[in-house]
Design a protein around this motif. Structure first.
Motif, mmCIF file in Angstrom:
data_model
loop_
_atom_site.group_PDB
_atom_site.id
_atom_site.type_symbol
_atom_site.label_atom_id
_atom_site.label_comp_id
_atom_site.label_asym_id
_atom_site.label_seq_id
_atom_site.Cartn_x
_atom_site.Cartn_y
_atom_site.Cartn_z
ATOM 1 N N ILE A 335 30.104 21.571 32.125
ATOM 2 C CA ILE A 335 29.923 20.211 32.654
ATOM 3 C C ILE A 335 29.908 19.204 31.510
ATOM 4 O O ILE A 335 30.522 18.141 31.586
ATOM 5 C CB ILE A 335 28.606 20.120 33.449
ATOM 6 N N TYR A 336 29.193 19.542 30.442
ATOM 7 C CA TYR A 336 29.112 18.649 29.275
ATOM 8 C C TYR A 336 30.508 18.395 28.706
ATOM 9 O O TYR A 336 30.887 17.245 28.436
ATOM 10 C CB TYR A 336 28.213 19.279 28.214
ATOM 11 N N ARG A 337 31.271 19.465 28.544
ATOM 12 C CA ARG A 337 32.617 19.342 27.979
ATOM 13 C C ARG A 337 33.513 18.502 28.902
ATOM 14 O O ARG A 337 34.263 17.642 28.432
ATOM 15 C CB ARG A 337 33.208 20.735 27.790
ATOM 16 N N GLU A 338 33.425 18.734 30.191
ATOM 17 C CA GLU A 338 34.286 18.010 31.135
ATOM 18 C C GLU A 338 33.925 16.531 31.229
ATOM 19 O O GLU A 338 34.807 15.679 31.335
ATOM 20 C CB GLU A 338 34.197 18.674 32.509
ATOM 21 N N ARG A 339 32.653 16.224 31.166
ATOM 22 C CA ARG A 339 32.256 14.806 31.224
ATOM 23 C C ARG A 339 32.713 14.056 29.977
ATOM 24 O O ARG A 339 33.108 12.889 30.059
ATOM 25 C CB ARG A 339 30.747 14.694 31.434
ATOM 26 N N LYS A 340 32.659 14.714 28.843
ATOM 27 C CA LYS A 340 33.202 14.082 27.635
ATOM 28 C C LYS A 340 34.705 13.848 27.793
ATOM 29 O O LYS A 340 35.224 12.795 27.399
ATOM 30 C CB LYS A 340 32.930 14.949 26.408
ATOM 31 N N ALA A 341 35.385 14.819 28.379
ATOM 32 C CA ALA A 341 36.829 14.670 28.588
ATOM 33 C C ALA A 341 37.128 13.520 29.538
ATOM 34 O O ALA A 341 38.118 12.791 29.359
ATOM 35 C CB ALA A 341 37.412 15.976 29.133
ATOM 36 N N MET A 342 36.280 13.327 30.563
ATOM 37 C CA MET A 342 36.476 12.206 31.495
ATOM 38 C C MET A 342 36.359 10.866 30.770
ATOM 39 O O MET A 342 37.111 9.930 31.042
ATOM 40 C CB MET A 342 35.447 12.270 32.625
ATOM 41 N N GLY A 343 35.393 10.773 29.868
ATOM 42 C CA GLY A 343 35.250 9.537 29.104
ATOM 43 C C GLY A 343 36.444 9.297 28.209
ATOM 44 O O GLY A 343 36.990 8.181 28.142
ATOM 45 N N ALA A 344 36.902 10.354 27.526
ATOM 46 C CA ALA A 344 38.050 10.218 26.624
ATOM 47 C C ALA A 344 39.325 9.854 27.375
ATOM 48 O O ALA A 344 40.195 9.159 26.831
ATOM 49 C CB ALA A 344 38.253 11.527 25.854
ATOM 50 N N ALA A 345 39.420 10.286 28.628
ATOM 51 C CA ALA A 345 40.627 10.013 29.415
ATOM 52 C C ALA A 345 40.798 8.538 29.743
ATOM 53 O O ALA A 345 41.877 8.106 30.152
ATOM 54 C CB ALA A 345 40.587 10.832 30.707
ATOM 55 N N LEU A 346 39.748 7.748 29.549
ATOM 56 C CA LEU A 346 39.812 6.311 29.857
ATOM 57 C C LEU A 346 40.301 5.471 28.677
ATOM 58 O O LEU A 346 40.451 4.250 28.806
ATOM 59 C CB LEU A 346 38.425 5.814 30.278
ATOM 60 N N VAL A 347 40.544 6.099 27.534
ATOM 61 C CA VAL A 347 40.815 5.357 26.306
ATOM 62 C C VAL A 347 41.980 4.374 26.456
ATOM 63 O O VAL A 347 41.859 3.194 26.093
ATOM 64 C CB VAL A 347 41.073 6.325 25.130
#
Length: 639
Positions: A335-347
């Protein structure tokens, strides 16, 4: 999540695999199982804080002694309230000599929660009427242990009305209002039938009446009972229960919409709605905690035998993506890894919104649940900036224009600036106030760091989801406007929520979704008001079709507009009123494609795409639109 959206519940089950005397000898307490149950529930308080319930079932109790008990509470901090009360009761009975804490027999005879099966449930009060009677576990009593049933779950059945009609057709008299009662009575009906059939068979063979209960307990096929009960269920669910004679079960819906994990060792088998609580409470490695297979039921018999069997054919795996975005605890490694990926996907969207001017942008997050995704966004922005710098340096080296001034301008300036702009000052339960004063109270939930944001800055705030937009408009944007930036950008790690959920999230009324209202507003601005009646009539016709043939007619509403147009209209609708600040507001939503790329494996996305995994979902979305068009409130579940 800035909007007051709640998950309905979390479950915890502890089944001791040793006699109570074992835990007294090894751990010095007969309450080892109860303590573990408390910890599992404490680690899942994110899943429900308005009310809780606990249940206990004792094995091999002598005739005349109580064998099944429960407690439920909706007191403030109900979890601590119930467990503190139970510990005080145990200590009081010990002081009076009624209980001998070193004697398993004494504890089981005189203390309600010294059972080998322990169940716990946490819930948010998402229905209109909510008191302790709404809390799980639900209990169906009988003077036959093999007909006594205790059930709890994390679920919602989309076809509760149909299930109630099924009971009426049998000649039963169901109590309407909750699908929990429907599930309890459906399992109870098949349990009664299995019991009665066995009783008649054994009686007709001439068996002594005193021997019959023992043989019924041994021959009861609980898996058959569960399979027959679940045949008509349409929904997302993780349900657990205990029969009075000591068999217990835990089951998960065929598409894996609702989560359920388990842990087994020599001392215990335990289940919970999330993986990490089991890892933490039992000090288990990630690999030791397993997911219960969708469409499967694990049964632990009164003799301790464990078996898992399918009760439903295999279906496409569609776990609720909101578990990844918001509900589950963020310390789960995936979950931690995926939530970080969600944030990065907004760049890319964020860089475009502030025109790539990092030097005049401030990045932060609201609420606290968005923090992990925020770290991902900041990592992504720094990587983006490093790539820019690398490209510029290569160009300068090739042209021979690299000097000290350029190094200062390219490397030392224009880097993403992270600040803690807001913080939650107090935990305020705004439902206790009158509607008129609620917005004023909400406006004081968050406080801001003054002087951090400059008047020519763009303030970029990350949120994990924007559902209704009410809190954004009435509170958060008003608070943020006090920092006086030239522009406020709110980024959602979740895509636009366009359709209701019907599988266990308090998210069922179309008229409360800001993306839906923005689309309605765009149609009205374009003079296309006839589409609302057209879709209404199509939804009415859809509900007359056989369940398997229904489609989502509400998709027609969104066909004319792209996500960017809807987001732009959302930005206008949430603009704060009654403030002196005149800056710009921009709302950015995650794309569905980026969400899927951020999450490992399949994920359910029906609230974003309208692609429901069950026939009940298709019925729900059409019914929800009909309710909106006709001005009705409440859940749009098929009745």
């Amino acid at each position: 999540m800035s909007d007051p959206l709640h998950h309905e519940c979390g479950i915890a089950v502890v089944r001791l695999r040793k006699p109570i005397s074992y835990y007294i000898e090894k751990y010095g307490t007969p309450l080892w199982g109860l303590n573990k149950l408390f910890l599992l529930m404490e680690k899942q308080r994110n899943r429900g804080q308005d009310g809780i319930g606990i249940g206990s079932c004792k094995l091999n109790m002598p005739l005349g002694q109580q064998y099944i008990n429960r407690r439920r509470s909706v007191e403030n901090d109900s979890l601590s309230h119930i467990f503190n009360k139970e510990i005080k009761t145990f200590n009081k009975l010990s002081r009076k000599g009624i209980i001998d804490p070193k004697s398993a027999e004494s504890c089981k005879k005189n203390y309600d929660f010294s059972g080998e099966i322990l169940m716990g449930h946490l819930r948010y009060g998402t229905s209109g009427r909510f008191d302790s009677s709404s809390c799980h576990p639900y209990l169906r009593r009988s003077n036959w242990p093999t007909r006594t049933l205790m059930v709890q779950g994390n679920f919602n059945m989309t076809n509760a009305g149909e299930l109630n009609r099924k009971m009426i057709d049998r000649g039963q008299h169901p109590v309407f209002g909750t699908d929990t009662q429907t599930v309890l009575e459906e399992i109870g009906f098949h349990l009664d039938e299995a019991h009665t059939n066995l009783y008649h068979e054994l009686r007709d063979k001439g068996m002594d009446g005193k021997e019959i209960p023992k043989h019924i307990s041994e021959q009861m096929d609980l898996h058959k009972v569960i399979s027959e009960s679940a045949q008509a269920w349409d929904g997302g669910y993780a349900i657990c229960g205990a029969v009075g004679h000591g068999d217990m079960f835990v089951m998960r819906d065929p598409r894996g919409i609702r989560p359920c994990s388990y842990y087994i060792d020599d001392e215990v088998i335990a289940f919970s709605s999330e993986r990490v609580p089991l890892m933490t409470v039992f000090e288990a490695a990630k690999e030791e905690v397993k997911e219960l297979e969708p469409g499967a039921c694990t049964i632990v018999t009164r003799n301790g035998e464990i078996s898992t069997q399918r009760f439903h054919q295999e279906e496409e795996y569609k776990p609720c993506s909101f578990e990844r975005i918001y509900f589950s605890r963020g310390n789960d490694p995936s979950i931690y890894r995926e939530r970080k990926a969600m944030g990065a996907a907004l760049v890319d969207q964020v860089v475009q919104s502030m025109n790539g001017d990092f030097d005049k942008s401030v990045f932060s997050f609201i609420p606290n649940t968005a923090e992990t995704a925020y770290y991902g966004l900041m990592d992504g922005l720094r990587l983006f900036r490093r790539q820019q710098v690398r490209s510029e340096l290569h160009t300068a080296l090739e042209k021979g224009t690299l000097d000290a001034q350029m190094l200062d301008d390219v490397i030392l300036k224009n880097w993403p600036r992270a600040e803690k702009v807001t913080q939650k000052d107090i935990k305020m339960r705004t439902f206790i106030s009158q509607e008129k004063g609620r917005a004023q109270l909400v406006s004081h939930v968050y406080d801001i760091a003054y002087g951090v944001v400059k008047p020519d800055d763009v303030l970029v705030m990350l949120d994990d989801s924007i559902v209704r937009g009410t809190t954004l408009k009435e509170s958060i944007l008003k608070i943020l406007s006090r920092t006086n930036p030239r522009k406020i950008v709110i980024c959602s790690t979740a895509p636009q929520i366009r359709y209701p959920d019907c599988y266990g999230i308090d998210m069922s009324e179309l008229g409360k979704f800001i993306a839906f209202n923005a689309t309605v507003s765009l149609h009205k601005k374009n003079g296309n008001k006839t589409i609302f009646k057209e879709i209404h009539d199509a939804c009415v016709a859809e509900l007359k079709k056989p369940a398997a043939e229904r489609i989502n007619q509400v998709k027609r509403l969104y066909k004319e507009f792209g996500p960017e147009e809807i987001s732009a209209e959302v930005s206008k609708l949430v603009y704060p009123e009654g403030v002196e600040w005149k800056g710009e507001v921009e709302i950015i939503f995650q794309t569905t494609e980026n969400l899927h790329d951020s999450i490992d494996g399949p994920c359910g996305d029906w609230y974003f795409t309208g692609d429901y995994p069950t026939a009940g979902g298709m019925a729900t979305v059409n019914a929800a639109y009909i309710n909106w068009f006709e001005g009705k409130t409440g859940r749009g579940y098929e009745i």
